[in-house]
Design an enzyme around this catalytic site. Sequence first.
Site, PDB file in Angstrom:
ATOM      1  CG  LEU A  94      45.431  98.383  -2.798  1.00 56.61           C
ATOM      2  CD1 LEU A  94      44.884  98.296  -4.214  1.00 56.61           C
ATOM      3  CD2 LEU A  94      45.313  97.035  -2.094  1.00 56.61           C
ATOM      4  CG  HIS A 110      40.775 111.289  -5.358  1.00 53.19           C
ATOM      5  ND1 HIS A 110      40.847 110.820  -4.064  1.00 53.19           N
ATOM      6  CD2 HIS A 110      41.079 112.611  -5.296  1.00 53.19           C
ATOM      7  CE1 HIS A 110      41.183 111.809  -3.256  1.00 53.19           C
ATOM      8  NE2 HIS A 110      41.338 112.901  -3.971  1.00 53.19           N
TER       9      HIS A 110
END
Length: 202
Positions: A94, A110
Amino acid sequence: MSKKIGVVVSGRGSNLQSIIDHIAEGKLNVEIAVVVSDHKEAFALERAAKAGIPTAVVERKGCKDKAEFEDKIDAALREAGAEAVVLAGFMRILTGHFISRWEHKIINIHPALLPSFKGLDAQGQAVDYGVKVAGCTVHFVDEGTDTGPIILQKVVPVLDDDTEETLAARILKEEHKALPEAIQLWADGKLTIQGRKVYVAR
């Protein structure tokens, strides 16, 4: 009243399923307002539909540029009343165009102990490097790649005979615990961000 989150996905949605399950079991007090996918065939959409959660599909190829793509995701989230955005296997970066609208309200998971092994193939990077421990990180998203303030981390051992796949499976089990835990901390108003650090009220 429960806080509302929007979950943005690209693939199979196992972390989405973990959120759904934690809500159903009374372990996570939020409402998933919408699940947004950039792939219409993503299995995560089936998971959402089975749970009665509204869905939206925003595909990059249907937009003239990345700004329009992000605008449509933003619109879907806001129309559903989302108060925060959870990236659960969303495989796109993004830009500030989107992030600035949701500052400190975008949560990502993550599969590495950041700041080590950013980006793609984190588990393979860990195996190749020869680290003895690995894990997952839940963090707020900023304009860098996996560089935002860290909310929490979970650690797993790296075994001598681990492959990328076996390590990924071990880490994924911890992801399924870490992401709902971090979302609940946010929903309870227990997170304070000061610079790079996230302080958790106890």
